[in-house]
Design an enzyme around this catalytic site. Structure first.
Site, mmCIF file in Angstrom:
data_model
loop_
_atom_site.group_PDB
_atom_site.id
_atom_site.type_symbol
_atom_site.label_atom_id
_atom_site.label_comp_id
_atom_site.label_asym_id
_atom_site.label_seq_id
_atom_site.Cartn_x
_atom_site.Cartn_y
_atom_site.Cartn_z
ATOM 1 N N GLU A 46 -9.669 4.618 6.385
ATOM 2 C CA GLU A 46 -8.592 4.710 7.255
ATOM 3 C C GLU A 46 -9.343 5.514 8.569
ATOM 4 O O GLU A 46 -9.500 5.585 9.942
ATOM 5 C CB GLU A 46 -7.780 6.029 7.326
ATOM 6 C CG GLU A 46 -6.734 5.228 6.029
ATOM 7 C CD GLU A 46 -5.928 3.645 6.570
ATOM 8 O OE1 GLU A 46 -6.574 2.988 8.095
ATOM 9 O OE2 GLU A 46 -5.610 2.989 6.010
ATOM 10 N N MET A 104 0.057 -3.007 9.086
ATOM 11 C CA MET A 104 -0.764 -2.827 7.509
ATOM 12 C C MET A 104 -1.889 -3.716 7.503
ATOM 13 O O MET A 104 -1.190 -5.441 7.789
ATOM 14 C CB MET A 104 1.150 -2.799 6.303
ATOM 15 C CG MET A 104 -0.391 -3.220 4.817
ATOM 16 S SD MET A 104 -1.109 -1.500 4.693
ATOM 17 C CE MET A 104 -1.952 -2.552 3.904
ATOM 18 N N GLU A 126 -6.119 -2.260 13.026
ATOM 19 C CA GLU A 126 -5.662 -3.314 11.743
ATOM 20 C C GLU A 126 -6.729 -4.225 11.576
ATOM 21 O O GLU A 126 -7.110 -5.255 9.980
ATOM 22 C CB GLU A 126 -3.804 -3.989 11.817
ATOM 23 C CG GLU A 126 -3.356 -3.153 12.028
ATOM 24 C CD GLU A 126 -3.264 -2.190 10.492
ATOM 25 O OE1 GLU A 126 -3.650 -2.103 9.665
ATOM 26 O OE2 GLU A 126 -2.678 -0.785 10.891
ATOM 27 N N GLU A 137 0.595 -1.695 0.203
ATOM 28 C CA GLU A 137 -0.322 -0.180 -0.093
ATOM 29 C C GLU A 137 0.515 1.112 -0.026
ATOM 30 O O GLU A 137 2.167 1.335 0.574
ATOM 31 C CB GLU A 137 -0.950 0.239 1.478
ATOM 32 C CG GLU A 137 -1.844 1.380 0.990
ATOM 33 C CD GLU A 137 -3.156 1.318 2.539
ATOM 34 O OE1 GLU A 137 -4.327 1.691 2.108
ATOM 35 O OE2 GLU A 137 -2.005 1.240 2.924
ATOM 36 N N GLY A 186 3.404 1.965 10.771
ATOM 37 C CA GLY A 186 3.021 0.966 12.211
ATOM 38 C C GLY A 186 2.342 0.149 11.427
ATOM 39 O O GLY A 186 2.676 -1.563 12.355
ATOM 40 N N HIS A 192 -10.179 -2.669 9.759
ATOM 41 C CA HIS A 192 -9.838 -2.984 8.699
ATOM 42 C C HIS A 192 -10.579 -3.869 7.582
ATOM 43 O O HIS A 192 -10.440 -4.331 6.166
ATOM 44 C CB HIS A 192 -8.087 -2.165 8.088
ATOM 45 C CG HIS A 192 -7.384 -0.847 7.689
ATOM 46 N ND1 HIS A 192 -8.127 -0.036 7.287
ATOM 47 C CD2 HIS A 192 -6.896 -0.297 8.472
ATOM 48 C CE1 HIS A 192 -7.724 0.612 7.467
ATOM 49 N NE2 HIS A 192 -7.107 0.447 8.119
#
EC number: 3.4.11.-
Length: 944
Positions: free
Chosen positions: A496, A440, A474, A304, A438, A477
């Site tokens: 985000e 992914m 995360e 990303e 930080g 997500h």
């Protein structure tokens, strides 16, 4: 993705269309039709990907003169010039924008014989052009009469302007975004990394469908050496094809003599070789030192936003979702991981093992693909039919228990809250020793910095809060971003902003003892700092270049996006309407791509109040324009009036401000008199932060008298709170936050009691052979005090090289960078850039820390200027790391001389970063600092 360094315990501030003017770049690719008509082929009619537009008037471009609207006489000149067979050019688009199509179409118009005056003007003009050897660019798609004037040609198609491939052929696409004529269905990836020479070979087999007729396939590839390419249409035979490459846009293409027809299926197979990336993106190499002092190498991925193309040829945009089957070869003493569980392992004739993973059970965007080759070890448990595992280097396995327990609780929470089960069979959380972001959110294989995943059994609640927050982000997500994905990076906030909102909301339910409410409040304040500047951007904003994509990863997309959702949730009528709306959104668009309106429509559908409210109408103003409102309440008798306006710190009306001009600085000082009685952490930490900004501005201005008086003022108003803090273990997160802020400020101002306590703790720590426990929230205070001593700085340096626990190692590094010894500051900066002793992933933190001190801030600025090219080799232009570096180095400047320096330096960079939004923010901040200092120094001298 969790931003770089966005969750440190100190809560650091968060953070091409071929336009005509690009014709004046250097070294144009020129095609002279008068000499070689074969150099400019006849193009087919535009497919639906190439939308022609009609300019408001015909325009003439002259190298050296620029672009101007043409009057009738000039248009006659253009006709005459074309009849004379002058040179036409097909421009390379190395640095052009792609915000609109690259086509030119003249509108129909009437034709009349040119006047005598017109002919004279034309002749004179052509003589001038010939003498200056200029290059003219003309509108295709028109024919001309013998008299030299244009008439409409309704049958000739508009000809796009194409760039030149690396082999000299015309590249059949001229935009940043890929055409939609071809869409991938599935990828079969075979990767063969060699960790000895840091190279890899690969084969990518892409099964595709043709969505509308086309003679080309355009996809992405960066730094890949294509060694063989074949193509198969339907059940036809496999044929070799030539792959064209246009490096400035990292695009590959295959052209065909006959059209591919809508509805057909085809297969493109590409064999290639490449070097493992030495930066933190693509398929990159990393290393660490094991307990025996041996260097161990590994390879990991970070795709990303735009870097899957560096690992395999692909349609590297969020909306090109497909399934993936991945095979990776390895040495027998290594292991591999990917998004899906391993299906089988095969011993190859060369002695390597090939691991094959199951095909992904969901369609994925390329930026979510991930694979790792390493010797990591896991701990695991089954949670709701999902195998949850946490991987680390073998030496740090004992630091993975907290992450596994936290991830398991959060997975169960999200399964229930969203009413959609996590769709994969496994969920891996992997601590990478060398990782820039930080974390992914790769689907099924989430990667982390070690500092954001690993905590020891005796870690402080603040350190656990950091790890839990990143895991919660995360995991959110996996639904917001992975299951439902924004269509393009302009709506990154849908990923985000939601993940940020859910991380705080989920932890308040799952782990309420972590008290994340104050943290959420603090990061929203930092987002407002940025959004109060004119250089800010709307939550959903136009994105047309790779640099602009990178710049979307900032506090506006994350924290402001989360704040908008928080406001919306509290404003919607009816119980659970917000939750019902997002469940509707996730279910309706599962596996698909969306934009902001899709979310608002889903929330509108579940409206339960009698007064039906259109969420889109209410919320568009919050996402489509930058900034936030200032609401003013006035009372006149029984009548209350509310007015609102755009809050802007750099408003020309903001004179004599705290900052905007509505409240005098004297009033701020009056409010601060209450601080000795304050017990809540949020108002105290925010007040200290703002006062520390002023203190450092005065220090950098060398206002020594005011610096001393400001120090006295702070110690007078906060001294009682500082003295009441303990130095032992503290279980409350909010009390740790308060203590860390108060004692950090006291020791940075060399308050004697604070520094003596810190020195005493450090001595006990050293004398005990580092077995004595310093509370985690006070380590940065103790180490920073110790670093001011020559002897103790050397001790810290030695500790840094051998300490295994990463949160502690990070605090030692900050201490090393806080020294006032300029020679050591230079060493720290250089070591961070080289990456041997200090990992380059920590260089932005090093620069930020050095800039805080009076001794180092000018060294850091010089270092950035001298090493800019090396910095943007390691960190992409526009990335959060670069944003952090620029902000750290410039945010404490407040003089015209420094403003001129910063402006001159970034102006000289051109395509290497001059147009970054963070540069405009830096300049605006310096002007704001300058104005504030000029207007408030008299008040400070009088009142402090």
């Amino acid at each position: 993705m969790d931003l770089f360094d966005s969750h440190s315990t100190e809560h650091a501030n968060l953070p091409r269309n071929m336009i005509e003017n690009s014709m004046f770049e250097e070294e144009p690719d020129v095609v002279d039709l008068a000499k070689d008509s074969t150099a400019f082929p006849t193009f087919p009619a535009l497919d639906p990907d190439e939308v022609a537009y009609e300019p408001r008037s015909s325009r003439l471009l002259v190298r050296g003169l620029g672009e101007n609207d043409m009057d009738e006489d000039e248009e006659d000149c253009e006709s005459s010039a074309r009849l004379l067979g002058m040179s036409f050019m097909n421009r390379s688009s190395a640095h052009r924008s792609s915000s609109s199509p690259y086509t030119r179409q003249a509108p129909p118009r009437s034709c009349s014989r040119p006047s005598a005056r017109t002919m004279v003007v034309c002749v004179l003009f052509l003589v001038i052009v010939a003498s200056m050897t200029m290059v003219l660019y003309f509108l295709p798609g028109c024919t001309f009469t013998k008299a030299g004037c244009r008439k409409p040609n309704k049958t000739t198609p508009v000809e796009p302007i194409y760039p030149i491939s690396t082999n000299g052929e015309l590249f059949p696409w001229a935009q940043l975004r890929l055409p939609y004529s071809i869409h991938p269905i599935s990828y079969d990836l075979t990767l063969n990394p060699n960790l000895d020479d840091m190279t890899f070979t690969g084969q990518t087999v892409i099964n595709m469908t043709v969505r509308h007729n086309t003679k080309r396939i355009v996809l992405h590839g960066a730094n890949l050496n294509i060694t063989k390419a074949t193509f198969k249409l339907g059940d036809g035979e496999v044929k070799d094809v030539t792959v064209l490459e246009y490096k400035p846009r990292q695009q590959l293409a295959v052209k065909f003599s006959e059209e591919l027809k809508a509805g057909q299926y085809c297969v493109l197979t590409l064999d290639y070789s490449a070097t493992l990336s030495h930066t933190y993106d693509g398929f990159y190499n990393s290393s660490y030192t094991d307990k025996d002092g041996n260097r161990r190498v590994l390879a990991a991925t970070q795709f990303e936003p735009l870097y899957a193309r560096k690992a395999f040829p692909c349609f590297d945009e969020p909306s090109f979702k497909a399934t993936f089957l991945i095979k990776i070869s390895r040495k027998q003493d290594y292991m591999t991981l990917s998004n899906m569980p391993k299906a089988k392992s095969t011993l190859l004739p060369n002695g390597l093992v090939q691991d094959e993973f199951e095909r992904t059970s969901v369609k994925m965007s390329t930026y979510l693909v991930a694979f790792i080759v390493s010797n990591f070890t896991p701990i695991s448990k089954n949670v709701s039919n999902t195998l949850v595992s946490v991987y680390s280097v073998p030496e740090k396995k004992e630091h993975t228990d907290y992450a596994l327990d936290t991830a398991s609780k959060l997975l169960e929470f999200y399964n229930s809250f969203f009413e959609i089960e996590y769709p994969l069979k496994k969920l891996d959380l992997v601590a990478i020793p060398d990782f820039l972001a930080g974390a992914m959110e790769n689907w099924g294989l989430i990667t982390f910095r070690e500092t954001t995943l690993l905590v020891g059994k005796e870690s402080s609640p603040l350190e656990k809060q950091v790890v839990a927050s990143v895991i919660a982000h995360e995991l959110a997500h996996q639904w917001f971003g992975n299951l439902v994905t924004m269509s393009w990076w302009n709506d990154l906030w849908l990923n985000e902003g939601f993940a940020t909102y859910m991380q705080y909301m989920s932890l308040q339910t799952v782990l309420p003892q972590l008290d994340t409410g104050n943290l959420f409040l603090s990061v929203r304040f930092r987002a407002m700092d940025k959004d109060a500047l004119n250089s800010s951007h709307s939550v959903s904003t136009e994105v047309n270049t790779p640099e602009q994509v990178e710049e979307m990863f900032d506090s506006v997309s994350y924290e402001k996006g989360a704040s908008i959702l928080l406001m919306l949730n509290t404003s919607l009528p009816g119980d659970q309407q917000f939750r019902k709306g997002i469940i509707e959104y996730l279910k309706e668009f599962s596996g698909a791509n969306t934009d902001t309106d899709d979310l608002w429509n889903s929330l509108t559908k579940v409206e339960v109040s009698t007064h039906h409210q259109n969420v889109s109408e209410m919320m568009n103003s919050w996402t489509s324009q930058k900034g936030f409102p200032l609401v003013t309440v006035s009372r006149n008798g029984d009548e209350v009036n509310l007015t609102q306006e755009h809050f802007l710190l750099t408003s020309e009306n903001a004179t004599h401000a705290s900052r905007l001009g509505r409240v005098s600085f004297q009033q701020v000082l009056n409010v601060l008199k209450y601080m000795p009685s304050e017990t809540e952490s949020a108002p105290v930490t925010e007040a200290l932060l703002q006062l520390n900004r002023i203190y450092r501005l005065l220090d950098k201005r060398q206002e020594s008298g005011l610096v001393a008086r400001m120090r006295s003022y702070i110690l007078m108003h906060f001294g009682s709170l500082m003295k009441s803090q303990t130095w032992g273990e503290e279980k409350s997160v909010s009390k740790q936050e308060l203590r860390s802020a108060l004692l950090g400020m006291a020791c940075s101002m060399k308050e004697e009691n604070c520094t003596q306590q810190a020195k005493s703790l450090f001595k006990q720590y050293v004398d005990s052979n580092e077995t004595f426990r310093i509370p985690g929230d006070l380590q940065h205070v103790v180490f920073s005090v110790a670093a001011q001593s020559d002897k103790d700085w050397t001790t810290l340096h030695s500790m840094y090289e051998r300490v295994a626990y990463d949160a502690e190692k990070r605090k030692i590094l900050q201490a090393l960078a806080s020294t006032e010894d300029t020679r050591r500051l230079v060493w720290v900066l250089k070591a961070g850039l080289e990456g041997d002793i200090i990992q380059t992933q920590d260089l932005p933190l090093v620069i930020s820390t050095v800039c805080n001190g009076f001794a180092g801030y000018l060294f850091a600025w010089d270092f950035i200027q001298e090493n800019w090219d090396r910095l943007i080799e390691k960190f992409p232009v526009g990335s959060f790391a670069i944003q952090t570096i620029i902000k750290s180095a410039t945010s404490q400047f407040s003089t015209q001389a420094h403003l001129n320096q910063v402006q001159a330096f970034f102006s000289s960079l051109k395509e290497r970063g001059s147009q970054m939004r963070s540069v405009q923010e830096a300049l605006e901040t310096i002007r704001l600092n300058q104005r504030w200092m000029d207007e408030n120094l008299p008040t400070l001298r009088k009142r402090l």
